[in-house]
Design an enzyme around this catalytic site. Structure first.
Site, PDB file in Angstrom:
ATOM      1  N   HIS A 273       0.843  -1.200   0.000  1.00 25.78           N
ATOM      2  CA  HIS A 273       0.000   0.000   0.000  1.00 25.78           C
ATOM      3  C   HIS A 273       0.876   1.247   0.000  1.00 25.78           C
ATOM      4  CE1 HIS A 273      -3.491  -2.304   1.831  1.00 25.78           C
ATOM      5  NE2 HIS A 273      -2.496  -3.027   2.294  1.00 25.78           N
ATOM      6  N   TYR A 274       0.300   2.371  -0.405  1.00 30.26           N
ATOM      7  CA  TYR A 274       0.861   3.648   0.019  1.00 30.26           C
ATOM      8  C   TYR A 274      -0.066   4.255   1.063  1.00 30.26           C
ATOM      9  CZ  TYR A 274      -2.067   6.215  -3.516  1.00 30.26           C
ATOM     10  OH  TYR A 274      -3.079   6.737  -4.278  1.00 30.26           O
ATOM     11  N   THR A 275       0.537   5.132   1.911  1.00 29.64           N
ATOM     12  CA  THR A 275      -0.263   5.718   2.981  1.00 29.64           C
ATOM     13  C   THR A 275      -1.189   6.809   2.448  1.00 29.64           C
ATOM     14  OG1 THR A 275       1.581   7.214   3.435  1.00 29.64           O
ATOM     15  CG2 THR A 275       1.404   5.225   4.803  1.00 29.64           C
TER      16      THR A 275
ATOM     17  N   GLU B 122       2.454  -0.843   4.621  1.00 32.51           N
ATOM     18  CA  GLU B 122       2.125   0.524   4.210  1.00 32.51           C
ATOM     19  C   GLU B 122       3.427   1.265   3.904  1.00 32.51           C
ATOM     20  OE1 GLU B 122      -0.523   2.344   3.613  1.00 32.51           O
ATOM     21  OE2 GLU B 122      -2.209   1.217   4.479  1.00 32.51           O
TER      22      GLU B 122
ATOM     23  N   ASP C 160      -3.700   2.255  -4.853  1.00 33.38           N
ATOM     24  CA  ASP C 160      -2.354   2.197  -4.284  1.00 33.38           C
ATOM     25  C   ASP C 160      -1.721   0.821  -4.445  1.00 33.38           C
ATOM     26  OD1 ASP C 160      -4.363   1.337  -2.295  1.00 33.38           O
ATOM     27  OD2 ASP C 160      -2.742   1.279  -0.835  1.00 33.38           O
TER      28      ASP C 160
ATOM     29  N   HIS D 239      -2.585  -3.203  -3.384  1.00 33.54           N
ATOM     30  CA  HIS D 239      -3.941  -3.052  -2.863  1.00 33.54           C
ATOM     31  C   HIS D 239      -4.924  -2.888  -4.022  1.00 33.54           C
ATOM     32  CE1 HIS D 239      -6.637  -0.997   0.408  1.00 33.54           C
ATOM     33  NE2 HIS D 239      -7.049  -2.192   0.087  1.00 33.54           N
TER      34      HIS D 239
HETATM   35 ZN   LIG Z   1      -4.099   0.485   0.581  1.00 31.59          ZN
END
Ligand SMILES: [Zn+2]
Length: 252
Positions: free
Chosen positions: A33-35, A98, A150, A140
């Site tokens: 993921h990215y935040t 993340e 993301d 994700h």
């Molecule tokens: Zn995510």
């Protein structure tokens, strides 16, 4: 949780209360993921806030430091609604990382070198210790194409692949030729949907290139053919998908 992180790559623990018992097994997916927030501090705060009801096992900061938030044996709350290859409780079956990055809302900033190197090392550690297959290291956006984008098309999956992480083939170059897009229907769309679903995306074979098909094609491009992310199934997209399918373990 214990004061010491479980991965040797992590240097600190920032515990989150947002986790539960795993409900199904094995743990054989790794979701990146990215935040999508303005800072690492804001992301850590949100991921530890009981009201937010979100978390991840690890967070990778921009300078490459790795923070553990949830014990690996527990079910972290990072995936939400989604599905991959018939698995719909992704949280039970996965580990979640993340990666601190401003995301699409922040103009898709590049992932710094130190951060990418740390993500690679952490992915290697987790996939080895948990025996997670390369083709089950996913974005994700792969497991929730209609909701999520993301870690985005600037995430360097090719770099990870060169380091032995994830499933990858060199994308076929873009050239002119036949393509399929929203509104098209017929046997070629059925075949396209069947290929996308066979790879793992949650997509029914309807024979109509609908919004859901466009979302799946877009997610596929974000991960595997990131130079053009438009939801149009051009020849390059389809050939890259075909080559990935052929490269799955047990095929080709
Ligand atoms: Zn995510």
């Amino acid at each position: 949780m214990k004061p010491n992180p479980e991965s040797p790559l992590a240097t600190s623990v920032h515990p989150s209360p947002n986790h539960g018992e795993r409900r199904s097994f094995p743990v054989d997916l790794l979701i990146l993921h990215y935040t999508g927030m303005e800072s690492a501090a804001a992301a850590l705060q949100r991921l530890a806030n009981p009201v937010a009801e979100v978390s991840a096992h690890y967070v990778v900061l921009e300078d490459g430091r790795v923070v553990q938030m949830v014990p690996e044996g527990r079910r972290a709350w990072h995936a939400g609604q989604g599905s991959w290859a018939g698995v719909s409780d992704i949280n039970s079956r996965s580990l979640g990382i993340e990666i601190v990055n401003g995301g699409h809302a922040g103009g898709l900033p590049a992932y710094p070198e130190a951060q990418v190197a740390a993500v690679i090392d952490l992915c290697r550690d987790l996939t080895e210790r948990w025996s997670i297959p390369a083709h089950r290291v996913l974005a994700h956006s792969d497991i929730a194409p209609e909701r999520k984008e993301d870690p985005g098309e600037h995430f360097p999956w090719d770099r990870l692949a060169r380091a032995g992480i994830g499933h990858w083939v060199a994308p076929t170059p873009i050239r002119d030729g036949r393509f399929f897009s929203e509104g098209d229907a017929g046997q070629p769309i059925e075949a396209l949907q069947a290929m996308i679903a066979l790879y793992g995306y949650d997509l029914p074979v309807t024979g109509t290139f609908d919004m859901r098909t466009k979302a799946a094609v877009t997610a596929f491009q974000r991960h595997f053919r990131p130079v053009r992310v438009d939801g149009v199934a051009d020849a390059s997209t389809i050939t890259t998908l075909r080559d990935l399918l052929a490269a799955l373990p047990g095929r080709g």
